[in-house]
Enzyme design. Structure first.
Site, PDB file in Angstrom:
ATOM      1  N   HIS A  37       0.841  -1.209   0.000  1.00  0.00           N
ATOM      2  CA  HIS A  37       0.000   0.000   0.000  1.00  0.00           C
ATOM      3  C   HIS A  37       0.877   1.261   0.000  1.00  0.00           C
ATOM      4  CE1 HIS A  37      -2.953  -2.789   2.102  1.00  0.00           C
ATOM      5  NE2 HIS A  37      -3.675  -2.308   1.116  1.00  0.00           N
ATOM      6  N   ASP A 150      -3.926  -7.838  -7.626  1.00  0.00           N
ATOM      7  CA  ASP A 150      -5.307  -8.091  -8.049  1.00  0.00           C
ATOM      8  C   ASP A 150      -5.378  -7.707  -9.521  1.00  0.00           C
ATOM      9  OD1 ASP A 150      -6.184  -8.923  -5.598  1.00  0.00           O
ATOM     10  OD2 ASP A 150      -6.658  -6.911  -4.925  1.00  0.00           O
TER      11      ASP A 150
HETATM   12  O1  PAF Z   1      -8.223  -3.768  -3.732  1.00  0.00           O
HETATM   13  C1  PAF Z   1      -8.922  -3.342  -2.792  1.00  0.00           C
HETATM   14  O2  PAF Z   1      -8.437  -3.128  -1.686  1.00  0.00           O
HETATM   15  C2  PAF Z   1     -10.402  -3.127  -3.034  1.00  0.00           C
HETATM   16  O3  PAF Z   1     -10.929  -4.080  -3.879  1.00  0.00           O
HETATM   17  C3  PAF Z   1     -10.738  -1.704  -3.510  1.00  0.00           C
HETATM   18  C4  PAF Z   1     -10.129  -1.414  -4.874  1.00  0.00           C
HETATM   19  C5  PAF Z   1     -10.233  -0.692  -2.505  1.00  0.00           C
HETATM   20  C6  PAF Z   1     -12.253  -1.541  -3.638  1.00  0.00           C
HETATM   21  O4  PAF Z   1     -12.888  -1.752  -2.427  1.00  0.00           O
END
Ligand code: PAF
Length: 287
Positions: A37, A150
């Protein structure tokens, strides 16, 4: 750094920035930050004047029996980390403000959501597309950054933005891995020590497939057997999918080429579902 809960206040803040000619980049998250993140936040800082990080565990993207209730949450720590990264706003809306009584709109992306995770998590990408559409509108983001772990989510968002003429530049950011190769994920916190060792089979499988492809094994069926065998050699593993797809369309392929992505989803001890992926014949996006 400001923490904003109200969508209206968030929009007002972004409008103010944009009125002074500043660009806003959004990093959408569900919190419980790890280095992956933080690297998205750094990337966002490089592409806009102001960075907004949304922190919202989106209930409508979880299916029945999934981990909505147990999803790890640690708001204070997340805010501290975001502040250290120079983030300007953490947008942490309440569910009742995102989905107030009477809410009844769903954004649904088509074929690209039906493979891979979309097949095993029905409705998941409707929930993601709906919340991301709302986040884009609320934050008025000029740009947004998503992790490539993802991969399907990133592809779905790219499709959504093109199809609905959204004026947001979507950027993918390479997977961030632990020193031993495990892709960083908030869900890794569910793993005990042995399970974490087992979870390395995802990364090992990607590396194994890359080596085999580089040495000329280009039949997806043959590579899939090798990967499945490797994963299942670890006790407690259950394969959701081992898929060779074209990274642009996510359609399955039979023969590996420079556009082929290997995508994996594996359950560890029936409790933690992990995903990972890698291009097979190019360095970019490689495990
Ligand atoms: O990847 C994530 O953490 C979630 O799928 C997102 C993009 C914040 C949507 O809730």
């Amino acid at each position: 750094m400001r923490v904003i809960h109200s969508p209206a206040e968030m929009t007002a803040w972004s409008r103010e920035q944009q009125a002074s000619g500043l660009k806003v980049a959004l990093v959408p998250t569900m919190g419980y930050f790890h280095d992956g993140h933080l690297s998205l936040m750094r990337a966002a800082a490089g592409m806009a004047d102001k960075v907004v990080v949304s922190l919202f565990v989106n209930p409508i993207q979880f299916g029945p029996g999934e981990d909505l209730e147990s999803y790890p949450r640690y708001m204070d720590r997340d805010c501290r980390l975001a502040e250290q990264e120079g983030v300007n706003v953490v947008f942490a809306p309440h569910s009742s403000e995102m989905y107030p009584d009477g809410f009844q709109t769903t954004v649904s992306v088509g074929r690209i959501t039906r493979h891979l995770c979309g097949r095993s998590r029905p409705g998941h990408f409707d929930g993601v597309a709906t919340v991301v559409t709302k986040l884009f509108h609320i934050t008025r983001a000029n740009a947004a950054v998503f992790g490539e772990k993802d991969y399907q989510q990133l592809a779905v968002i790219r499709r959504l933005v093109v199809d609905l003429d959204m004026d947001v530049a979507v950027h993918g950011h390479p997977i961030v891995r632990e020193a031993d190769g495990l892709a960083m994920s908030s869900r890794n916190s569910y793993l005990d020590r042995d399970e974490r060792q087992t979870a390395l089979c995802l990364y090992e499988s990607l590396a194994l497939a890359r080596r085999a492809a580089a040495s000329g094994v280009l039949e997806a069926g043959e590579l899939a057997s090798r990967v499945r065998e490797h994963i299942l050699s670890r006790s407690g593993t259950e394969i959701d999918y081992v898929s060779f797809v074209d990274y642009r369309t996510l359609e399955p392929v039979d023969r590996i080429d420079a556009n082929t992505l290997l995508a994996l989803a594996v359950k560890i001890n029936s409790k933690v579902r992990l995903i990972d992926n890698s291009l097979l014949l190019t360095e970019e996006g490689a495990a």
